[in-house]
Design a protein around this motif. Sequence first.
Motif, short mmCIF file in Angstrom:
data_model
loop_
_atom_site.label_atom_id
_atom_site.label_comp_id
_atom_site.label_asym_id
_atom_site.label_seq_id
_atom_site.Cartn_x
_atom_site.Cartn_y
_atom_site.Cartn_z
N PHE A 259 5.70 -28.71 -11.30
CA PHE A 259 5.08 -27.40 -11.08
C PHE A 259 6.06 -26.43 -10.44
O PHE A 259 6.20 -25.29 -10.88
CB PHE A 259 3.84 -27.57 -10.20
CG PHE A 259 3.24 -26.27 -9.77
CD1 PHE A 259 2.53 -25.49 -10.67
CD2 PHE A 259 3.38 -25.81 -8.47
CE1 PHE A 259 1.98 -24.28 -10.28
CE2 PHE A 259 2.84 -24.62 -8.07
CZ PHE A 259 2.13 -23.84 -8.97
N LEU A 260 6.77 -26.87 -9.39
CA LEU A 260 7.72 -25.98 -8.72
C LEU A 260 8.89 -25.63 -9.63
O LEU A 260 9.40 -24.50 -9.59
CB LEU A 260 8.21 -26.63 -7.42
CG LEU A 260 7.17 -26.75 -6.32
CD1 LEU A 260 7.74 -27.47 -5.11
CD2 LEU A 260 6.64 -25.39 -5.92
N ALA A 261 9.34 -26.56 -10.45
CA ALA A 261 10.41 -26.26 -11.39
C ALA A 261 9.96 -25.23 -12.41
O ALA A 261 10.70 -24.30 -12.77
CB ALA A 261 10.87 -27.54 -12.08
N ALA A 262 8.72 -25.35 -12.89
CA ALA A 262 8.20 -24.39 -13.87
C ALA A 262 8.07 -23.00 -13.25
O ALA A 262 8.41 -21.99 -13.88
CB ALA A 262 6.85 -24.86 -14.41
N VAL A 263 7.60 -22.94 -12.01
CA VAL A 263 7.47 -21.64 -11.33
C VAL A 263 8.83 -21.01 -11.12
O VAL A 263 9.04 -19.81 -11.34
CB VAL A 263 6.71 -21.81 -10.00
CG1 VAL A 263 6.83 -20.56 -9.14
CG2 VAL A 263 5.26 -22.14 -10.25
N PHE A 264 9.80 -21.81 -10.70
CA PHE A 264 11.13 -21.27 -10.45
C PHE A 264 11.80 -20.79 -11.73
O PHE A 264 12.43 -19.74 -11.76
CB PHE A 264 12.01 -22.33 -9.78
CG PHE A 264 13.41 -21.88 -9.54
CD1 PHE A 264 13.70 -20.98 -8.53
CD2 PHE A 264 14.45 -22.33 -10.33
CE1 PHE A 264 14.99 -20.54 -8.31
CE2 PHE A 264 15.74 -21.91 -10.13
CZ PHE A 264 16.02 -21.01 -9.11
N LEU A 265 11.66 -21.55 -12.80
CA LEU A 265 12.33 -21.18 -14.04
C LEU A 265 11.69 -19.98 -14.72
O LEU A 265 12.35 -19.28 -15.48
CB LEU A 265 12.36 -22.38 -14.99
CG LEU A 265 13.25 -23.54 -14.53
CD1 LEU A 265 13.11 -24.72 -15.49
CD2 LEU A 265 14.70 -23.10 -14.42
N GLY B 145 3.57 -41.26 -5.93
CA GLY B 145 4.75 -40.97 -6.75
C GLY B 145 4.43 -40.05 -7.90
O GLY B 145 5.19 -39.13 -8.23
N VAL B 146 3.29 -40.26 -8.53
CA VAL B 146 2.88 -39.39 -9.65
C VAL B 146 2.60 -37.98 -9.15
O VAL B 146 2.98 -36.99 -9.79
CB VAL B 146 1.65 -40.00 -10.38
CG1 VAL B 146 1.08 -39.03 -11.39
CG2 VAL B 146 2.02 -41.31 -11.02
N LEU B 147 1.96 -37.87 -7.99
CA LEU B 147 1.70 -36.54 -7.41
C LEU B 147 3.01 -35.83 -7.05
O LEU B 147 3.14 -34.62 -7.25
CB LEU B 147 0.81 -36.66 -6.18
CG LEU B 147 -0.67 -36.95 -6.44
CD1 LEU B 147 -1.41 -37.17 -5.13
CD2 LEU B 147 -1.30 -35.84 -7.24
N ALA B 148 3.98 -36.57 -6.54
CA ALA B 148 5.27 -35.97 -6.20
C ALA B 148 5.97 -35.46 -7.46
O ALA B 148 6.55 -34.37 -7.45
CB ALA B 148 6.14 -36.98 -5.46
#
Length: 96
Positions: A24-30, A15-18
């Motif tokens: 990480f993906l949200a930061a890359v997208f934003l 869960g922590v890894l998810a």
Amino acid sequence: MTTRPRLYGGNKVVGVLALGLFGFLAAVFLTSGFGTAEGFADGSITRSIGYAMFNLPGADIASEGFLVAFITIAVVLDAALDGAVMLATRDEEGDS
């Protein structure tokens, strides 16, 4: 008698890894930038795609010609349609 559903309290590391992957993906997208949108010169996407597909001059986009693939697909689909019509017809002498 049924029991109420219970939350599975298994491995919390997954869960922590998810959540870390989501962050990480949200930061890359934003933080990613998108270029400005550019339209076609005369505004006709359909005409430009047709010219590009058949490798004719006048296409606004650079691409490979797909004329042989287009004709091959047309012949195969025509044969499939003819086969479907042949299978759908009834024999005049056979039983109904």
